[in-house]
Design a protein around this motif. Sequence first.
Motif, short mmCIF file in Angstrom:
data_model
loop_
_atom_site.label_atom_id
_atom_site.label_comp_id
_atom_site.label_asym_id
_atom_site.label_seq_id
_atom_site.Cartn_x
_atom_site.Cartn_y
_atom_site.Cartn_z
N LYS A 29 4.51 22.51 -9.26
CA LYS A 29 3.66 21.36 -8.99
C LYS A 29 4.50 20.22 -8.41
O LYS A 29 5.61 19.96 -8.87
CB LYS A 29 2.97 20.90 -10.28
N PHE A 30 3.96 19.54 -7.39
CA PHE A 30 4.71 18.45 -6.78
C PHE A 30 3.79 17.29 -6.44
O PHE A 30 2.56 17.44 -6.40
CB PHE A 30 5.44 18.93 -5.51
N THR A 31 4.40 16.13 -6.20
CA THR A 31 3.67 14.94 -5.77
C THR A 31 4.31 14.44 -4.49
O THR A 31 5.53 14.23 -4.45
CB THR A 31 3.71 13.83 -6.83
N ASP A 32 3.53 14.26 -3.44
CA ASP A 32 4.03 13.76 -2.16
C ASP A 32 3.65 12.30 -1.97
O ASP A 32 2.51 11.89 -2.25
CB ASP A 32 3.46 14.57 -0.99
N PHE A 33 4.60 11.51 -1.49
CA PHE A 33 4.38 10.12 -1.13
C PHE A 33 4.79 9.93 0.33
O PHE A 33 5.77 10.52 0.79
CB PHE A 33 5.22 9.18 -1.99
N GLN A 34 4.06 9.10 1.05
CA GLN A 34 4.46 8.69 2.39
C GLN A 34 5.19 7.35 2.24
O GLN A 34 4.62 6.37 1.75
CB GLN A 34 3.25 8.57 3.31
N ASN A 48 -2.46 9.15 -1.74
CA ASN A 48 -3.93 9.21 -1.75
C ASN A 48 -4.56 7.93 -1.19
O ASN A 48 -5.56 7.43 -1.71
CB ASN A 48 -4.44 9.46 -3.17
N GLY A 49 -3.92 7.37 -0.16
CA GLY A 49 -4.46 6.18 0.48
C GLY A 49 -4.15 4.88 -0.21
O GLY A 49 -4.48 3.81 0.30
N ARG A 50 -3.50 4.94 -1.37
CA ARG A 50 -3.17 3.72 -2.11
C ARG A 50 -1.70 3.39 -1.93
O ARG A 50 -0.83 4.25 -2.15
CB ARG A 50 -3.49 3.88 -3.60
N ALA A 51 -1.41 2.14 -1.55
CA ALA A 51 -0.03 1.75 -1.27
C ALA A 51 0.52 0.83 -2.36
O ALA A 51 -0.21 0.01 -2.93
CB ALA A 51 0.05 1.05 0.08
N THR A 52 1.79 0.99 -2.65
CA THR A 52 2.53 0.04 -3.49
C THR A 52 3.71 -0.47 -2.68
O THR A 52 4.23 0.21 -1.79
CB THR A 52 3.04 0.69 -4.79
N TYR A 53 4.14 -1.70 -2.99
CA TYR A 53 5.16 -2.36 -2.19
C TYR A 53 6.27 -2.87 -3.11
O TYR A 53 5.99 -3.45 -4.17
CB TYR A 53 4.56 -3.53 -1.40
N THR A 54 7.51 -2.70 -2.67
CA THR A 54 8.66 -3.13 -3.46
C THR A 54 9.65 -3.88 -2.58
O THR A 54 9.95 -3.45 -1.46
CB THR A 54 9.38 -1.92 -4.10
N GLN A 76 11.52 -5.73 -7.14
CA GLN A 76 10.34 -6.49 -7.54
C GLN A 76 9.10 -5.96 -6.85
O GLN A 76 9.05 -5.89 -5.62
CB GLN A 76 10.54 -7.97 -7.19
N PRO A 77 8.07 -5.58 -7.62
CA PRO A 77 6.79 -5.22 -6.99
C PRO A 77 6.19 -6.44 -6.31
O PRO A 77 6.22 -7.55 -6.86
CB PRO A 77 5.93 -4.77 -8.19
N ILE A 78 5.66 -6.28 -5.12
CA ILE A 78 5.07 -7.39 -4.38
C ILE A 78 3.69 -6.99 -3.88
O ILE A 78 3.33 -5.82 -3.86
CB ILE A 78 5.96 -7.84 -3.20
N SER A 79 2.93 -7.98 -3.44
CA SER A 79 1.59 -7.74 -2.91
C SER A 79 1.66 -7.32 -1.45
O SER A 79 2.69 -7.49 -0.78
CB SER A 79 0.74 -9.01 -3.03
N GLN A 80 0.56 -6.79 -0.95
CA GLN A 80 0.50 -6.42 0.46
C GLN A 80 0.70 -7.65 1.35
O GLN A 80 1.38 -7.58 2.39
CB GLN A 80 -0.84 -5.77 0.78
N ARG A 81 0.17 -8.76 0.93
CA ARG A 81 0.31 -10.00 1.72
C ARG A 81 1.77 -10.41 1.81
O ARG A 81 2.27 -10.75 2.88
CB ARG A 81 -0.53 -11.11 1.08
#
Length: 432
Positions: A244-249, A272-278, A295-300
């Motif tokens: 089992k694996f998990t792929d991220f773009q 799965n279409g959801r983005a996180t930003y660091t 630090q996690p940051i917002s899309q903005r």
Amino acid sequence: MKDLHVKEPIPPTRRIHKLVLTGGPCGGKTTGQARLATFFENLGWKVFRVPETATVLMSGGISFGELNEEQVLDFQEHLVVTMMALEETYFSMAEKCSQNVLIIADRGVMDASAFISRENWERILTKLNLEDIEISDNRYHQVVHMQSAALGAEKFYTTEDHAARFEGLELARERDRRAMDSWRDHPYVDIIDNRSDFDSKINKLIDVVVRRIGINIGDRFKANSRKVKFVVSSLPKDEEFPVKFTDFQVVHHYLHSAQRGFQTRLRKRVRNGRATYTFTVRKPQIQGQTVEVKQPISQRDYLNLLSHRDDAHLPVFKTRRCFLYQNQQYQLDMYKSPCHPRCKNLILLETFTTLDDQEIMASLPPFLRVKREVTGDPAFSMYNLSLRGDWQESVDQFCHRLSSDDESESDEVYDVKKAHERLTCLSESSDD
């Protein structure tokens, strides 16, 4: 619960783990939270992060140091109410998830008791019809206290990275002691001190959470564990991948830094279409120790910071595949177009191990065609791979002394021609 008829424990079909990250000022909570989230997302968990309520409230113009006693009491009461409402939102979302869920609370309700007397705390509990045991033992599964750098790592203590931080060393030590004391009755408290370097401190944080949940990941976080990297020439098709694996773009951008010796970069990670930003800042060495603050940051904020990208580097596009094989965590980085020709079809495998070179080669997943170990080779550093110009034409930008996961810098001249030959040789063999 033990069962004599079962050799291996059978975990619940779905887990929700509620974790409080607490501690004194400049203890590493922000970076720890980011690293925890990345680690568990790599395992396929859903991660919710409850923001620090006090910081949210004070960002609106409240200055805690300017409040009188009556205002402090009123503030702490509203803080508790707001914090519990925020947490309940994430708790409710977790119950409706089909995945395992880690909820990271940046401080918990009991932290509010650290700033007022016991008598005033009892008054708040009575007014809100709450009891200590309900908002401590029964509300969270685990508490991790990140000790302030003001205790044993004074050279690293700073108030620059946090808009709501103002404490000097002595006050920071007192705040750390009070935060620790507020959770003394919780049954599962882990304290992460400053006896090791910062990176080891963050690894210990992840290790105590992993162990408390009961996940077996081999020797990933042992004290003598080291990161190793390999070039992979081929791997099975997705539908034939045996585990089992998990792929991220993933997209990385290097940024201009206003301070000499500092390195900054952005990461966007999509699943799965959801983005996180660091946002990551790598600081110069202090007493031989390199500190990276994530630090996690917002899309903005991400889009705003992109305007500061360093055009000497190309953006790096990857598919990052995370999987477990024989209780060992692995990460495959598959470089994608658009990219510099040097990165075409490049696949790198990374893991952490305590084994020696021969043992680790023998233990690697047999379904991957591994060409060679390239641990510490600057030809395979993401920092160098992303350079826009040819290495031989940009010797001053090529970094040959690696001291972090992705990048390094040095003013020394390095034989970039040989580095290019090593990369080309292995990359061409990957096309076979």
